[in-house]
Design an enzyme around this catalytic site. Structure first.
Site, PDB file in Angstrom:
ATOM      1  N   HIS A  83       0.848  -1.187   0.000  1.00  0.00           N
ATOM      2  CA  HIS A  83       0.000   0.000   0.000  1.00  0.00           C
ATOM      3  C   HIS A  83       0.883   1.236   0.000  1.00  0.00           C
ATOM      4  O   HIS A  83       1.795   1.332   0.818  1.00  0.00           O
ATOM      5  CB  HIS A  83      -0.877  -0.014   1.261  1.00  0.00           C
ATOM      6  CG  HIS A  83      -2.022   0.923   1.165  1.00  0.00           C
ATOM      7  ND1 HIS A  83      -1.869   2.277   1.218  1.00  0.00           N
ATOM      8  CD2 HIS A  83      -3.343   0.694   0.989  1.00  0.00           C
ATOM      9  CE1 HIS A  83      -3.051   2.852   1.092  1.00  0.00           C
ATOM     10  NE2 HIS A  83      -3.964   1.910   0.947  1.00  0.00           N
ATOM     11  N   TYR A 212      -7.726  10.425   5.012  1.00  0.00           N
ATOM     12  CA  TYR A 212      -7.697  11.321   6.174  1.00  0.00           C
ATOM     13  C   TYR A 212      -8.607  12.499   5.842  1.00  0.00           C
ATOM     14  O   TYR A 212      -8.290  13.277   4.922  1.00  0.00           O
ATOM     15  CB  TYR A 212      -6.280  11.849   6.431  1.00  0.00           C
ATOM     16  CG  TYR A 212      -5.280  10.790   6.845  1.00  0.00           C
ATOM     17  CD1 TYR A 212      -5.383  10.160   8.078  1.00  0.00           C
ATOM     18  CD2 TYR A 212      -4.221  10.452   6.018  1.00  0.00           C
ATOM     19  CE1 TYR A 212      -4.461   9.206   8.476  1.00  0.00           C
ATOM     20  CE2 TYR A 212      -3.286   9.496   6.407  1.00  0.00           C
ATOM     21  CZ  TYR A 212      -3.415   8.881   7.643  1.00  0.00           C
ATOM     22  OH  TYR A 212      -2.491   7.940   8.032  1.00  0.00           O
ATOM     23  N   PRO A 304      -1.838   6.346  18.140  1.00  0.00           N
ATOM     24  CA  PRO A 304      -1.983   5.554  16.913  1.00  0.00           C
ATOM     25  C   PRO A 304      -2.226   6.365  15.644  1.00  0.00           C
ATOM     26  O   PRO A 304      -2.504   5.795  14.603  1.00  0.00           O
ATOM     27  CB  PRO A 304      -3.176   4.634  17.225  1.00  0.00           C
ATOM     28  CG  PRO A 304      -3.900   5.275  18.337  1.00  0.00           C
ATOM     29  CD  PRO A 304      -2.915   6.092  19.100  1.00  0.00           C
ATOM     30  N   LYS A 308       2.661   3.492  14.244  1.00  0.00           N
ATOM     31  CA  LYS A 308       4.059   3.190  14.560  1.00  0.00           C
ATOM     32  C   LYS A 308       4.242   2.082  15.592  1.00  0.00           C
ATOM     33  O   LYS A 308       5.306   1.466  15.654  1.00  0.00           O
ATOM     34  CB  LYS A 308       4.759   4.454  15.102  1.00  0.00           C
ATOM     35  CG  LYS A 308       4.842   5.603  14.120  1.00  0.00           C
ATOM     36  CD  LYS A 308       5.739   5.266  12.949  1.00  0.00           C
ATOM     37  CE  LYS A 308       5.866   6.411  11.972  1.00  0.00           C
ATOM     38  NZ  LYS A 308       6.257   5.987  10.631  1.00  0.00           N
ATOM     39  N   TYR A 399       6.361   8.778   7.307  1.00  0.00           N
ATOM     40  CA  TYR A 399       5.087   8.057   7.391  1.00  0.00           C
ATOM     41  C   TYR A 399       5.318   6.546   7.324  1.00  0.00           C
ATOM     42  O   TYR A 399       4.756   5.780   8.103  1.00  0.00           O
ATOM     43  CB  TYR A 399       4.205   8.515   6.231  1.00  0.00           C
ATOM     44  CG  TYR A 399       2.791   8.016   6.246  1.00  0.00           C
ATOM     45  CD1 TYR A 399       1.953   8.234   7.334  1.00  0.00           C
ATOM     46  CD2 TYR A 399       2.264   7.347   5.133  1.00  0.00           C
ATOM     47  CE1 TYR A 399       0.638   7.794   7.322  1.00  0.00           C
ATOM     48  CE2 TYR A 399       0.956   6.913   5.117  1.00  0.00           C
ATOM     49  CZ  TYR A 399       0.147   7.136   6.213  1.00  0.00           C
ATOM     50  OH  TYR A 399      -1.150   6.701   6.202  1.00  0.00           O
TER      51      TYR A 399
HETATM   52  P1  RFL Z   1       0.619  -5.876  22.802  1.00  0.00           P
HETATM   53  O1  RFL Z   1       0.235  -6.167  21.398  1.00  0.00           O
HETATM   54  O2  RFL Z   1      -0.309  -5.057  23.624  1.00  0.00           O
HETATM   55  O3  RFL Z   1       0.889  -7.259  23.512  1.00  0.00           O
HETATM   56  C1  RFL Z   1       1.114  -7.307  24.909  1.00  0.00           C
HETATM   57  C2  RFL Z   1       0.701  -8.684  25.384  1.00  0.00           C
HETATM   58  O4  RFL Z   1       0.987  -8.749  26.795  1.00  0.00           O
HETATM   59  C3  RFL Z   1      -0.104  -9.395  27.444  1.00  0.00           C
HETATM   60  N1  RFL Z   1      -0.075  -8.976  28.848  1.00  0.00           N
HETATM   61  C4  RFL Z   1       0.417  -9.743  29.847  1.00  0.00           C
HETATM   62  N2  RFL Z   1       0.929 -10.982  29.845  1.00  0.00           N
HETATM   63  C5  RFL Z   1       1.364 -11.480  31.024  1.00  0.00           C
HETATM   64  N3  RFL Z   1       1.276 -10.797  32.199  1.00  0.00           N
HETATM   65  C6  RFL Z   1       0.760  -9.548  32.247  1.00  0.00           C
HETATM   66  N4  RFL Z   1       0.699  -8.873  33.387  1.00  0.00           N
HETATM   67  C7  RFL Z   1       0.304  -8.966  31.021  1.00  0.00           C
HETATM   68  N5  RFL Z   1      -0.242  -7.774  30.705  1.00  0.00           N
HETATM   69  C8  RFL Z   1      -0.447  -7.803  29.376  1.00  0.00           C
HETATM   70  C9  RFL Z   1      -1.320  -8.953  26.676  1.00  0.00           C
HETATM   71  O5  RFL Z   1      -2.424  -9.851  26.855  1.00  0.00           O
HETATM   72  C10 RFL Z   1      -0.796  -8.946  25.244  1.00  0.00           C
HETATM   73  O6  RFL Z   1      -0.986 -10.195  24.614  1.00  0.00           O
HETATM   74  O7  RFL Z   1       2.039  -5.134  22.885  1.00  0.00           O
HETATM   75  P2  RFL Z   1       3.324  -5.173  21.918  1.00  0.00           P
HETATM   76  O8  RFL Z   1       3.761  -6.565  21.641  1.00  0.00           O
HETATM   77  O9  RFL Z   1       4.254  -4.211  22.513  1.00  0.00           O
HETATM   78  O10 RFL Z   1       2.758  -4.591  20.507  1.00  0.00           O
HETATM   79  C11 RFL Z   1       2.332  -3.252  20.387  1.00  0.00           C
HETATM   80  C12 RFL Z   1       1.212  -3.162  19.341  1.00  0.00           C
HETATM   81  O11 RFL Z   1       0.181  -4.061  19.691  1.00  0.00           O
HETATM   82  C13 RFL Z   1       0.657  -1.724  19.254  1.00  0.00           C
HETATM   83  O12 RFL Z   1       1.696  -0.781  19.346  1.00  0.00           O
HETATM   84  C14 RFL Z   1      -0.069  -1.488  17.925  1.00  0.00           C
HETATM   85  O13 RFL Z   1      -1.269  -2.227  17.870  1.00  0.00           O
HETATM   86  C15 RFL Z   1      -0.343   0.017  17.727  1.00  0.00           C
HETATM   87  N6  RFL Z   1      -1.164   0.238  16.516  1.00  0.00           N
HETATM   88  C16 RFL Z   1      -0.579   0.238  15.277  1.00  0.00           C
HETATM   89  N7  RFL Z   1       0.749   0.056  15.143  1.00  0.00           N
HETATM   90  C17 RFL Z   1       1.318  -0.009  13.916  1.00  0.00           C
HETATM   91  O14 RFL Z   1       2.540  -0.167  13.824  1.00  0.00           O
HETATM   92  N8  RFL Z   1       0.559   0.082  12.762  1.00  0.00           N
HETATM   93  C18 RFL Z   1      -0.793   0.251  12.811  1.00  0.00           C
HETATM   94  O15 RFL Z   1      -1.466   0.294  11.764  1.00  0.00           O
HETATM   95  C19 RFL Z   1      -1.420   0.370  14.103  1.00  0.00           C
HETATM   96  N9  RFL Z   1      -2.753   0.517  14.220  1.00  0.00           N
HETATM   97  C20 RFL Z   1      -2.554   0.389  16.648  1.00  0.00           C
HETATM   98  C21 RFL Z   1      -3.332   0.519  15.469  1.00  0.00           C
HETATM   99  C22 RFL Z   1      -3.178   0.395  17.900  1.00  0.00           C
HETATM  100  C23 RFL Z   1      -4.541   0.555  18.001  1.00  0.00           C
HETATM  101  N10 RFL Z   1      -5.149   0.580  19.280  1.00  0.00           N
HETATM  102  C24 RFL Z   1      -4.725  -0.379  20.254  1.00  0.00           C
HETATM  103  C25 RFL Z   1      -5.529   1.847  19.781  1.00  0.00           C
HETATM  104  C26 RFL Z   1      -4.711   0.651  15.560  1.00  0.00           C
HETATM  105  C27 RFL Z   1      -5.330   0.674  16.833  1.00  0.00           C
HETATM  106  C28 RFL Z   1      -6.828   0.809  16.914  1.00  0.00           C
END
Ligand code: RFL
Length: 402
Positions: A83, A212, A304, A308, A399
């Site tokens: 994309h 956007y 978000p 990133k 970006y």
């Molecule tokens: P995660 O994915 O939150 O995984 C953390 C894991 O830890 C578990 N956990 C525990 N396990 C054991 N003991 C505890 N005490 C624990 N507490 C929590 C949880 O159950 C979970 O499985 O963190 P990680 O690995 O650091 O990854 C980060 C990403 O998930 C996050 O930054 C992204 O989703 C942000 N984000 C986006 N990032 C991108 O790079 N590209 C995107 O297009 C993008 N779109 C988004 C997004 C985040 C969004 N939200 C959450 C607002 C879109 C949205 C809607």
């Protein structure tokens, strides 16, 4: 690995205990396990939850390169799609940026986060990696000593304890790693004062671009996920519950803010997920506290608006894996010593760009002279992005870059 019982608390050990099975924890687990390092992933949720939690979708070119380097990119090559275009819609017309041909000429790969996590998990388990689901880390102790301890609640509800040489806190913003930081840790936090309603709709994408829209009623965003699922964002009144708006009201707001009278209709569909997202950013500094190392959202949360978070998570996991492999295989701790500084350079770059995006996409709230000034600057910024090739190259580089 050793397992023994001490006063009814099961004590287990691994060289590296990884908290959290998200993109950060599972990338790290795969890389350490492939290098022969004794590690375990402890995950609070059950397997089904981990495999289905929909969040990110836009993976940067560098993220794809990292996953390719370690043989973890088969799924995204099969089912993801490239994309490279975004479209800005305003009351003064719209314009497109083919960011894939600007800047460094890099594109995103659209691949839902739950599919990436499923691939990482499958690869890890197939290779014989250890993971404990429904095991919640409660606290990390003794991080300045040689054998840190993780206190957990096991799947059966009983307390347990893991001993490690290093603990990787990949358990997100509200996890145990952050709760266990020493008082000396710095926490930089910013509330951007903007709230979104994040939506997943059972509807095909309506544009062949990220959309956007900057409307007097507020921001609206459109991002493809799959052929049948589209993510939308609506700027939303802070404090209003996510279920307050009916689906009809949501679609009416999306249609209006996306200027569909000029650009053609959106494909409507059932809203299958909605969440209220307060745009906040934070960074923990440093990322290393003795033998506790942070990665992913546990280390920093970029709002978000710039996609990133998952990309930083994968990058930090690779840097951390390289540092731990040096430490275990060559007793060389220089990369571990540099880990925090190296990550923070990337983190602050991402934070700055996310902040820039937030200011681009949202009008100031008030109607006073200060707000008028900011709104005029915002319009000028949009115009510069529309007309200046240099500005467009800068945008594209930031970006899609990480
Ligand atoms: P995660 O994915 O939150 O995984 C953390 C894991 O830890 C578990 N956990 C525990 N396990 C054991 N003991 C505890 N005490 C624990 N507490 C929590 C949880 O159950 C979970 O499985 O963190 P990680 O690995 O650091 O990854 C980060 C990403 O998930 C996050 O930054 C992204 O989703 C942000 N984000 C986006 N990032 C991108 O790079 N590209 C995107 O297009 C993008 N779109 C988004 C997004 C985040 C969004 N939200 C959450 C607002 C879109 C949205 C809607």
């Amino acid at each position: 690995m050793t397992e023994r019982q001490t006063n009814r608390t099961a004590e287990t050990s691994a060289d590296v205990v990884i908290l959290g099975a998200g993109p950060a924890g599972l990338t790290l687990g795969n890389l350490l396990h492939a290098a022969g390092i004794d590690c375990v992933v402890l995950e609070r949720a059950d397997r089904a939850h981990v495999r289905t939690r929909a969040r990110a979708g836009f993976l940067a070119a560098n993220t794809v390169r990292i996953l390719e380097r370690h043989g973890l990119a088969d799924g995204l090559h099969r089912r993801g799609h490239p994309h490279g275009t975004c479209e800005f819609r305003t009351g003064n017309g719209s314009f497109r940026l083919d960011y894939g041909t600007l800047g460094r000429g890099e594109r995103h790969t659209v691949y839902p986060q739950q599919d990436l996590v499923t691939d990482l998990l499958t690869h890890y388990l197939d290779a014989g990696g250890r993971i404990r689901f429904e095991t919640e880390a409660r606290s990390v102790r003794e991080v300045t000593g040689p054998r840190p301890t993780v206190d957990v609640r096991e799947a059966d509800g009983r307390p347990g304890r893991w001993r490690a040489r290093y603990v990787a806190g990949c358990d997100g913003r509200h996890g145990a790693a952050r709760r266990s930081l020493p008082a000396s840790a710095l926490r930089h936090h910013r509330d951007h004062g903007v709230t979104w309603l994040g939506l997943l709709a059972e509807a095909p994408p309506s544009l062949d671009a990220v959309g956007y829209a900057m409307h007097p009623d507020g921001f609206a965003g459109h991002m493809a996920r799959t052929a049948d699922i589209t993510r939308y964002y609506l700027q939303y009144e802070p404090g209003v519950p996510g279920d307050a708006w009916s689906e009809e009201r949501i679609w009416a707001a999306l249609d209006r803010r996306m200027y569909t009278a000029e650009h053609g209709p959106l494909h409507h569909g059932r809203i299958v997920q909605r969440s209220v997202i307060n745009l906040e950013s934070d960074v923990v500094e440093p990322l290393r506290h003795g033998s506790l190392l942070l990665a992913g959202d546990a280390a920093s949360l970029p709002a978000p608006a710039a996609a990133k978070g998952a990309n930083l998570a994968v990058l930090e996991a690779e840097l951390l894996a390289e540092a731990l492999i040096d430490e275990f295989s060559r007793s060389d701790s220089r990369a571990l010593d540099r880990y925090s500084r190296r990550c923070l350079d990337h983190i602050w770059r991402a934070q700055e760009f996310a902040h820039w995006m937030i200011q681009l996409l949202h009008a100031p709230a008030g109607a006073d002279a200060e707000s008028f000034f900011h709104e005029a600057m915002r319009r000028s910024r949009v115009e510069s992005l529309r007309t200046s090739r240099t500005h467009q190259d800068w945008f594209a580089e930031n970006y899609v870059g990480i």
